[in-house]
Design a protein around this motif. Structure first.
Motif, PDB file in Angstrom:
ATOM      1  N   TYR A 134       5.862  14.893 -18.921  1.00  0.00           N
ATOM      2  CA  TYR A 134       7.021  14.852 -17.914  1.00  0.00           C
ATOM      3  C   TYR A 134       6.140  13.677 -17.046  1.00  0.00           C
ATOM      4  N   ASN A 135       6.714  13.497 -16.043  1.00  0.00           N
ATOM      5  CA  ASN A 135       6.731  12.063 -14.884  1.00  0.00           C
ATOM      6  C   ASN A 135       5.741  12.546 -13.903  1.00  0.00           C
ATOM      7  N   ALA A 136       4.557  12.582 -13.733  1.00  0.00           N
ATOM      8  CA  ALA A 136       3.984  12.607 -12.796  1.00  0.00           C
ATOM      9  C   ALA A 136       2.504  12.300 -13.376  1.00  0.00           C
ATOM     10  N   GLY A 137       1.778  11.676 -13.390  1.00  0.00           N
ATOM     11  CA  GLY A 137       0.574  10.647 -13.114  1.00  0.00           C
ATOM     12  C   GLY A 137       0.544  10.089 -14.696  1.00  0.00           C
ATOM     13  N   ASN A 138      -0.931   9.447 -14.231  1.00  0.00           N
ATOM     14  CA  ASN A 138      -0.692   8.817 -16.038  1.00  0.00           C
ATOM     15  C   ASN A 138      -1.674   9.263 -16.722  1.00  0.00           C
TER      16      ASN A 138
ATOM     17  N   ILE B 149      -3.184  18.771 -10.914  1.00  0.00           N
ATOM     18  CA  ILE B 149      -1.451  18.993 -10.547  1.00  0.00           C
ATOM     19  C   ILE B 149      -1.402  20.488 -10.796  1.00  0.00           C
ATOM     20  N   GLY B 150      -1.879  20.146 -12.430  1.00  0.00           N
ATOM     21  CA  GLY B 150      -0.844  21.538 -13.487  1.00  0.00           C
ATOM     22  C   GLY B 150      -1.855  22.850 -12.823  1.00  0.00           C
ATOM     23  N   MET B 151      -2.185  22.791 -12.821  1.00  0.00           N
ATOM     24  CA  MET B 151      -3.260  23.958 -12.390  1.00  0.00           C
ATOM     25  C   MET B 151      -2.402  24.132 -11.118  1.00  0.00           C
ATOM     26  N   GLN B 152      -2.411  23.713 -10.052  1.00  0.00           N
ATOM     27  CA  GLN B 152      -1.574  24.116  -9.149  1.00  0.00           C
ATOM     28  C   GLN B 152      -0.106  24.407  -8.852  1.00  0.00           C
ATOM     29  N   LEU B 153       0.193  23.663 -10.052  1.00  0.00           N
ATOM     30  CA  LEU B 153       2.228  24.373 -10.608  1.00  0.00           C
ATOM     31  C   LEU B 153       2.148  25.269 -10.736  1.00  0.00           C
ATOM     32  N   LEU B 154       0.345  25.824 -11.769  1.00  0.00           N
ATOM     33  CA  LEU B 154       1.386  27.275 -12.359  1.00  0.00           C
ATOM     34  C   LEU B 154       0.636  28.800 -11.613  1.00  0.00           C
ATOM     35  N   CYS B 155       0.351  27.347 -10.360  1.00  0.00           N
ATOM     36  CA  CYS B 155       0.550  29.377  -8.714  1.00  0.00           C
ATOM     37  C   CYS B 155       1.944  29.579  -8.645  1.00  0.00           C
TER      38      CYS B 155
ATOM     39  N   PHE C 168      -1.624  20.411 -20.391  1.00  0.00           N
ATOM     40  CA  PHE C 168      -0.828  20.236 -19.411  1.00  0.00           C
ATOM     41  C   PHE C 168      -1.407  20.062 -17.728  1.00  0.00           C
ATOM     42  N   PRO C 169      -1.357  18.382 -17.987  1.00  0.00           N
ATOM     43  CA  PRO C 169      -2.259  17.666 -17.132  1.00  0.00           C
ATOM     44  C   PRO C 169      -1.181  17.135 -15.883  1.00  0.00           C
ATOM     45  N   GLY C 170      -2.094  16.812 -14.841  1.00  0.00           N
ATOM     46  CA  GLY C 170      -0.830  16.601 -14.295  1.00  0.00           C
ATOM     47  C   GLY C 170      -1.950  15.593 -12.557  1.00  0.00           C
ATOM     48  N   VAL C 171      -0.733  14.644 -12.228  1.00  0.00           N
ATOM     49  CA  VAL C 171      -2.087  13.637 -10.928  1.00  0.00           C
ATOM     50  C   VAL C 171      -0.342  13.378  -9.971  1.00  0.00           C
ATOM     51  N   GLY C 172      -0.609  13.276  -9.036  1.00  0.00           N
ATOM     52  CA  GLY C 172       0.687  13.108  -8.029  1.00  0.00           C
ATOM     53  C   GLY C 172       0.781  14.747  -7.255  1.00  0.00           C
ATOM     54  N   GLU C 173       2.477  14.939  -6.647  1.00  0.00           N
ATOM     55  CA  GLU C 173       2.421  15.497  -5.233  1.00  0.00           C
ATOM     56  C   GLU C 173       3.346  16.510  -5.800  1.00  0.00           C
ATOM     57  N   ALA C 174       3.414  17.438  -5.259  1.00  0.00           N
ATOM     58  CA  ALA C 174       3.914  19.451  -6.520  1.00  0.00           C
ATOM     59  C   ALA C 174       5.389  19.048  -6.205  1.00  0.00           C
ATOM     60  N   SER C 175       6.282  19.158  -5.096  1.00  0.00           N
ATOM     61  CA  SER C 175       7.275  19.149  -5.261  1.00  0.00           C
ATOM     62  C   SER C 175       8.319  17.959  -6.478  1.00  0.00           C
TER      63      SER C 175
ATOM     64  N   ILE D 140       0.757  -1.318  -0.002  1.00  0.00           N
ATOM     65  CA  ILE D 140       0.706  -0.028  -0.097  1.00  0.00           C
ATOM     66  C   ILE D 140       0.998   1.434  -0.483  1.00  0.00           C
ATOM     67  N   ASP D 141       2.103   1.109   1.012  1.00  0.00           N
ATOM     68  CA  ASP D 141       2.844   2.231   1.188  1.00  0.00           C
ATOM     69  C   ASP D 141       4.046   2.831  -0.143  1.00  0.00           C
ATOM     70  N   GLU D 142       4.049   1.673  -0.810  1.00  0.00           N
ATOM     71  CA  GLU D 142       4.811   1.357  -2.153  1.00  0.00           C
ATOM     72  C   GLU D 142       3.035   2.184  -3.036  1.00  0.00           C
ATOM     73  N   LEU D 143       2.645   1.342  -3.677  1.00  0.00           N
ATOM     74  CA  LEU D 143       1.766   1.911  -4.051  1.00  0.00           C
ATOM     75  C   LEU D 143       1.625   3.270  -3.912  1.00  0.00           C
ATOM     76  N   ALA D 144       1.260   4.144  -3.360  1.00  0.00           N
ATOM     77  CA  ALA D 144       0.614   5.423  -2.705  1.00  0.00           C
ATOM     78  C   ALA D 144       2.463   6.273  -3.051  1.00  0.00           C
ATOM     79  N   LEU D 145       3.169   5.323  -2.710  1.00  0.00           N
ATOM     80  CA  LEU D 145       4.131   6.777  -2.852  1.00  0.00           C
ATOM     81  C   LEU D 145       4.268   7.427  -4.600  1.00  0.00           C
ATOM     82  N   GLN D 146       4.199   5.621  -5.276  1.00  0.00           N
ATOM     83  CA  GLN D 146       4.727   5.677  -7.033  1.00  0.00           C
ATOM     84  C   GLN D 146       3.333   6.648  -8.075  1.00  0.00           C
ATOM     85  N   PHE D 147       2.381   6.239  -7.803  1.00  0.00           N
ATOM     86  CA  PHE D 147       1.536   6.266  -7.992  1.00  0.00           C
ATOM     87  C   PHE D 147       0.510   7.766  -7.326  1.00  0.00           C
ATOM     88  N   GLY D 148       0.307   7.883  -6.098  1.00  0.00           N
ATOM     89  CA  GLY D 148      -0.687   9.066  -5.872  1.00  0.00           C
ATOM     90  C   GLY D 148      -1.486   8.288  -5.156  1.00  0.00           C
TER      91      GLY D 148
END
Lengths: 251, 195
Positions: free
Chosen positions: B8-12, B78-84, B44-51, A113-121
């Motif tokens: 870029y490497n942010a989500g599918n 997240i694309g929208m948030q990255l434009l802030c 400019f799509p995006g899923v994931g964490e900002a940093s 669970i941790d690994e997947l959450a880290l990798q894909f959100g």
């Protein structure tokens, strides 16, 4: 206002939709792509596809099916069944799944669970919990509900949240297939102690049961299969009914 | 029309591509700066964490390129948030097209993240919401939000009113996932493509 979600579930075996009672006695319920598109059109808020065979041979079939569904469906959809690695998840997300649901593999290896959450959100990781009451306590079951574990349901729900699950799909094996209503007390307990959404599953037999799971059960979403497949309840009618009873719905 | 999706490497981004397929337009998924600069429209799509997302953009120099784009750009989630300007998510400096701060939802009674279908309401002239109902449901998944500000063109309410859509010059942005927001989402993408 954030609405409660109605989620039809399509159990997939050999590329077809099936439905049985208590995970056995399976009957053919139609073509998954057609059904998925039809449900989306009728107002389903999301779709869940559970591959209940999930043998190695079937994985390629499943990925192809996911791609076909993604092409035809414009609402979020989740794929579950037999997912046990980062590679499995990657293949399904790349094919167009928006979320994946893991169950037995998370019990076997909670670090997954941790690994997947880290990798894909966390947003795309659902942990499915199959639960059954045994000797007065709720126990997690795996392998489609056939195998009891030594893990109790309520602490497990907390643990999967802490490890990064984005949502919990809670299926009561006692209620599943009975059409006697959702397991509202357990669902409410888990939902009020969680900060992530709870999708309640198992037991839906009438429109009132959905009303009860959103009020008494405090669920964020209600999932069902057979009542939709066999057209006992239409999604449109169900959402209109719930809306008229004051439940926030996307109509 | 040449449409480029920022790679870029942010989500599918499969859902974004299939949404464009359903509309019937062609696109390229690319990190090539010259293709991005020459495209008629950029998504400019995006899923994931900002940093992490900002780090991937910097690797390819896309953090410099994107704010300089002249054609219509649609940023989602997240694309929208990255434009802030800045995000509270891991104290991340973002691209600053919109001079606003991205904050984390704080609530004692509502669940965080905000997941599911919520209604949005246009609060300024908003070409992306043309043809839609005054209140339309779209699909959200996020824990961080952009407060209502002078660039807000549609708002949503969860914990408090927040920005569902932003607009400044050629930059359009949506916090929700238009690509999986049913017919409403499809119309928003079509409206963007028609600008």
């Amino acid at each position: 206002m954030l609405t409660k979600r109605i989620i039809p579930c399509l159990d997939i075996k050999d590329g077809r939709t099936v439905k049985g009672t208590n995970f056995v006695d399976l009957r053919d319920a139609g073509d998954p792509v057609e059904l998925g598109a039809l449900y989306a059109q009728e107002g389903a808020d999301e779709l869940v596809f559970l591959d209940i065979t999930a043998t190695v041979d079937d994985r390629k079939t499943l990925v192809n099916l996911v791609r076909e569904v993604a092409r035809h469906v414009n609402i979020p959809f989740t794929v579950g069944g037999g997912i046990s690695s980062i590679q499995d998840v990657s293949a399904l997300l790349n094919a167009g799944a928006d979320k994946v649901s893991i169950n037995s593999s998370a019990v076997r290896n909670p670090d997954l669970i941790d690994e997947l959450a880290l990798q894909f959100g966390s947003q795309c990781i659902i942990v499915a919990i199959d639960t059954r009451l045994v000797d007065g306590k709720d126990w997690v079951h795996t392998h489609g509900g056939r195998k009891i574990t030594e893990i109790q349901t309520i602490p497990w729900a907390k643990e999967v949240e802490n490890r990064g699950a984005g949502e919990i799909l809670l299926t009561s094996m006692d209620a599943d297939g009975t059409k006697a209503g959702f397991a509202n007390a357990l669902t409410a307990h888990i939902s009020t102690h969680a900060s992530i959404p709870i999708i309640a599953s198992g037991g839906a037999g009438s429109m009132e049961h959905f009303y009860e799971v959103f009020t008494d059960g405090k669920a964020d979403a209600g999932l069902a299969a057979s009542i939709f497949h066999f057209k006992e309840i239409s999604i449109g009618d169900l959402k209109n009914y719930l809306s008229s009873k004051g439940i926030p719905m996307r109509i | 029309m040449d449409i480029a999706i920022v790679k870029y490497n942010a989500g599918n981004v499969a859902s974004v591509m299939y949404a464009l397929d359903r509309i019937g337009v062609k696109y390229q998924w690319t990190d090539d700066t010259s293709i991005l600069q020459q495209a008629d429209k950029v998504i400019f799509p995006g899923v994931g964490e900002a940093s992490t997302a900002m780090a991937h953009l910097k690797e390819k120099g896309l953090d410099q390129l994107i704010p300089q784009l002249k054609q219509p750009v649609l940023a989602t989630c997240i694309g929208m948030q990255l434009l802030c300007k800045h995000s509270e998510e891991n104290d991340t400096t973002c691209m600053g097209v919109f001079d606003v701060e991205v904050k984390r939802f704080q609530s004692s009674d509502l669940k965080i993240p905000h997941v599911g279908w919520n209604s949005i309401r246009a609060i300024q002239d908003n070409p992306l919401m043309e043809g839609l109902k005054p209140e339309e449901f779209v699909y959200f998944v996020h824990s961080y939000y952009v407060p209502v500000n002078p660039f807000t063109t549609a708002e949503c309410n969860y914990v408090q009113p927040f920005s569902a859509m932003l607009h400044r010059d050629n930059f359009y942005a949506a916090q929700f996932h238009a690509e999986i927001s049913g017919m409403a989402g499809q119309r928003i993408i079509e409206n963007f493509l028609a600008i």
